[in-house]
Scaffold this motif. Structure first.
Motif, short mmCIF file in Angstrom:
data_model
loop_
_atom_site.label_atom_id
_atom_site.label_comp_id
_atom_site.label_asym_id
_atom_site.label_seq_id
_atom_site.Cartn_x
_atom_site.Cartn_y
_atom_site.Cartn_z
N THR A 120 0.88 -1.18 0.22
CA THR A 120 0.49 -0.17 0.38
C THR A 120 1.02 1.46 0.59
O THR A 120 1.93 1.55 0.56
CB THR A 120 -1.14 0.29 1.17
OG1 THR A 120 0.01 0.39 2.46
CG2 THR A 120 -1.63 -1.50 1.82
N PRO A 121 0.58 2.73 -0.08
CA PRO A 121 1.33 3.31 -0.51
C PRO A 121 1.04 3.97 1.18
O PRO A 121 2.31 4.34 1.77
CB PRO A 121 0.16 5.01 -0.51
CG PRO A 121 -1.01 3.97 -1.50
CD PRO A 121 -0.92 2.93 -0.74
N PHE A 122 1.14 3.11 2.28
CA PHE A 122 1.78 3.56 3.43
C PHE A 122 2.42 2.33 4.56
O PHE A 122 2.86 2.23 5.54
CB PHE A 122 0.25 3.78 4.46
CG PHE A 122 -0.72 3.93 3.71
CD1 PHE A 122 -0.73 5.74 3.92
CD2 PHE A 122 -1.97 4.34 3.16
CE1 PHE A 122 -1.83 6.05 2.99
CE2 PHE A 122 -3.03 5.11 2.99
CZ PHE A 122 -2.60 6.22 2.77
N TYR A 168 -6.83 -3.39 9.49
CA TYR A 168 -6.51 -1.95 8.48
C TYR A 168 -7.54 -2.76 7.35
O TYR A 168 -7.85 -4.03 7.23
CB TYR A 168 -4.97 -2.27 8.24
CG TYR A 168 -4.23 -1.65 9.43
CD1 TYR A 168 -3.84 -0.14 8.81
CD2 TYR A 168 -3.88 -2.64 10.25
CE1 TYR A 168 -2.96 0.06 10.17
CE2 TYR A 168 -2.73 -1.73 10.71
CZ TYR A 168 -2.28 -0.40 10.69
OH TYR A 168 -1.78 0.34 11.61
N TYR A 212 0.92 5.21 10.67
CA TYR A 212 0.14 4.72 10.33
C TYR A 212 -0.23 3.19 11.05
O TYR A 212 -1.04 2.04 10.62
CB TYR A 212 0.79 4.39 9.02
CG TYR A 212 0.78 5.50 8.04
CD1 TYR A 212 -0.74 6.43 7.86
CD2 TYR A 212 1.87 6.12 7.40
CE1 TYR A 212 -0.96 7.82 6.97
CE2 TYR A 212 1.69 7.14 6.58
CZ TYR A 212 0.27 7.91 6.59
OH TYR A 212 0.70 8.86 5.65
N TRP A 226 -8.48 7.55 11.48
CA TRP A 226 -9.27 7.04 9.72
C TRP A 226 -10.55 6.54 10.39
O TRP A 226 -11.25 7.36 9.02
CB TRP A 226 -8.17 5.99 9.28
CG TRP A 226 -8.56 5.91 8.18
CD1 TRP A 226 -8.41 6.52 6.30
CD2 TRP A 226 -9.30 4.55 7.42
NE1 TRP A 226 -8.01 5.69 5.47
CE2 TRP A 226 -9.56 4.71 5.54
CE3 TRP A 226 -9.75 4.08 7.98
CZ2 TRP A 226 -10.17 4.02 4.93
CZ3 TRP A 226 -11.16 2.78 6.76
CH2 TRP A 226 -10.69 3.10 5.50
N ARG A 251 -9.99 7.12 -4.93
CA ARG A 251 -9.12 7.24 -3.04
C ARG A 251 -8.92 8.23 -3.04
O ARG A 251 -8.91 8.92 -3.99
CB ARG A 251 -8.34 5.71 -2.96
CG ARG A 251 -9.17 4.38 -3.32
CD ARG A 251 -7.68 2.89 -2.80
NE ARG A 251 -8.45 2.60 -3.05
CZ ARG A 251 -8.73 1.61 -2.28
NH1 ARG A 251 -8.70 2.39 -0.73
NH2 ARG A 251 -9.51 0.53 -2.35
N SER A 288 -6.95 10.81 0.29
CA SER A 288 -5.39 11.33 0.07
C SER A 288 -4.77 10.31 1.00
O SER A 288 -3.79 10.10 1.12
CB SER A 288 -5.24 12.92 0.82
OG SER A 288 -6.08 13.12 1.67
N GLY A 331 -6.30 7.14 1.91
CA GLY A 331 -6.96 6.04 0.68
C GLY A 331 -7.90 5.08 1.02
O GLY A 331 -8.58 4.33 1.12
N THR A 383 -11.79 4.91 -0.15
CA THR A 383 -12.87 4.95 -1.04
C THR A 383 -13.90 5.83 -1.47
O THR A 383 -14.42 6.09 -0.49
CB THR A 383 -13.29 3.42 -1.85
OG1 THR A 383 -14.01 3.05 -0.54
CG2 THR A 383 -12.13 2.17 -1.62
N ALA A 441 -3.58 1.66 -6.37
CA ALA A 441 -2.10 1.84 -5.99
C ALA A 441 -0.94 0.56 -5.51
O ALA A 441 -1.65 -0.60 -5.56
CB ALA A 441 -2.37 2.11 -4.48
#
Length: 429
Positions: A81-83, A123, A165, A174, A214, A216, A218, A220, A232
């Motif tokens: 993931t981007p995180f 998550y 994160y 989140w 999505r 910023s 993440g 949807t 991603a």
């Protein structure tokens, strides 16, 4: 006097922070029913287990919870993931590492509320924002099936996420902003078949996880629906299922939509990339009735208004193509592509798709075209198409300039009139 004012300011700040923390906790607990104090009686009949097996296929559960060559549902698959990296969990009935000590209520809470047995927030790489729509009955069936698979003593791996994160506090924030448990509500104005399709597409199928955009953080963007989005890290674009210039099927016969989901190929399109894996592992096994229901729903998605699509197409057709680039692309096409796709991009029916007039070729987003040329593209092997043809990778023989040139040529020939692909575009993938 100044100290007194500072003291009051600090008190107000503490109260505000406390109120914010209390609000976040409350938002994370909304929609949760207390777990039963006593273990519930659970009768896992053969019929319930078989239904759970089918539903697990519909949700493609093994796709994320099985490593290549590993024991089914033993987890450990890294999900980038981007995180950071999230590792899927062990879903086998192993008491120490899997769900052997879970009750059906624990499993339902994970599906509906995104919370593990011990209360930890999960998550959203586990798509509970979609699975929250799954009914308790279907959750129980999946639970019964997973309790019947062979046990695997495979420990769960710790996630590798960047700070903050990797904290439950960040996840709680989140969820407060992006998640609300909800049940599927049938549309009284639609037939039962349409509602079944909406339930499968929006819930177990979690199609929006790829075909939605999505924010910023993440999450949807549900309001935008199945409007397409970049997957991603994988760098594949899941096209809009509402736009007729991308992957919309409103004007397709329902039988063709069913064929695409069941066989991976249909008269007007085929699947590659991540969608090929979905067909291979999941949709090819669904019943004709459920596939037809999904087709009914997908064909009825609100389309993109013509006036909204027009500017993008106008911008594409107004871009001039460099003659030198077109000549370079024509040479590469003749050497590498024409044997399969034809001198005029006409393709070979049942084997190689036509490139002339192909909407996947003419989409404004060129991500998938670049991926396919560089890394190849393969249809899934299915019962209806057991020996599919594939596209070999050319990344080892064509450089970024070559890829840009041949795609520019293809997108500007045989009636195609789409924007050129630049070398910078290819280097971004």
């Amino acid at each position: 006097m100044k100290m007194r004012h500072l003291g009051w300011a600090l008190l107000v700040l503490v109260l505000l922070l406390g109120a914010a923390a209390g609000g976040i906790v409350a938002l994370n607990l909304r929609g949760e029913d207390p777990l039963p104090e006593q273990a519930e009686a659970f009768d896992a009949t053969p019929q319930l287990i078989e239904r759970g097996r089918y539903l697990a296929l519909a949700g493609n559960c093994a796709g994320c919870h099985t490593t290549r060559g590993g024991q089914p549902y033993a987890g450990g698959l890294p999900i980038e993931t981007p995180f950071g990296t999230v590792y899927s969990s062990n879903l086998t009935p192993d008491a120490q590492n899997g769900i052997g000590s879970w009750s059906s209520a624990h499993f339902w809470r994970a599906m509906h509320n995104g919370r593990s047995k011990d209360g930890r927030l999960l998550y959203p790489a586990f798509p509970y924002p979609n699975f929250t729509q799954v009914t308790r009955e279907d959750s129980d069936a999946i639970y019964a099936y997973l309790r019947s698979v062979p046990s695997a003593p495979v420990p769960n791996q710790a996630h590798r996420l960047r700070f903050p994160y990797d904290t439950q506090a960040a996840l709680a924030v989140w969820r407060a902003l992006s998640f609300k448990p909800e049940a599927f509500v049938a549309n009284a104005g639609k037939p039962a078949e349409w509602n079944r399709g909406a339930y499968l597409v929006g819930g177990l199928g979690h199609c929006i996880a790829c075909h939605g955009s999505r924010d910023s953080l993440g999450a949807t963007q549900a309001k935008l629906g199945l409007s397409g989005g970049l997957i991603a890290v994988e760098n594949w674009y899941a096209p809009s299922l509402a736009d007729p210039h991308q992957a919309g099927v409103a004007d397709w016969p329902a039988a063709d939509v069913v064929a695409l989901l069941k066989n991976g190929v249909a008269p007007r399109g085929s699947v590659m990339g991540p969608m090929a894996d979905v067909v291979f592992r999941s949709t090819q096994y669904l019943s004709e009735a459920d596939l037809t229901a999904m087709a009914s729903y997908l064909k009825d998605l609100p389309g993109v208004p013509a006036q909204a699509a027009a500017p993008a197409r106008a911008a594409a057709t107004s871009t001039r193509r460099d003659a030198g680039t077109m000549a370079r692309g024509a040479r590469i096409y003749d050497q590498q592509c024409a044997y399969c796709h034809g001198d005029q991009g006409q393709g070979v029916p049942g084997a190689f798709p036509p490139l002339a007039g192909n909407r996947a070729v003419n989409m404004a987003q060129t991500t998938n075209l670049i991926q396919v040329i560089a890394h190849g593209g393969y249809l899934p092997s299915t019962a209806g198409n057991p020996r599919p043809y594939g596209m070999p990778p050319f990344g080892q023989t064509l450089d970024a300039g070559d890829v840009a040139a041949v795609l520019t040529f293809i997108r500007g020939s045989w009636g195609n009139d789409s924007a050129p692909v630049t070398q910078l575009d290819t280097m971004r993938r």
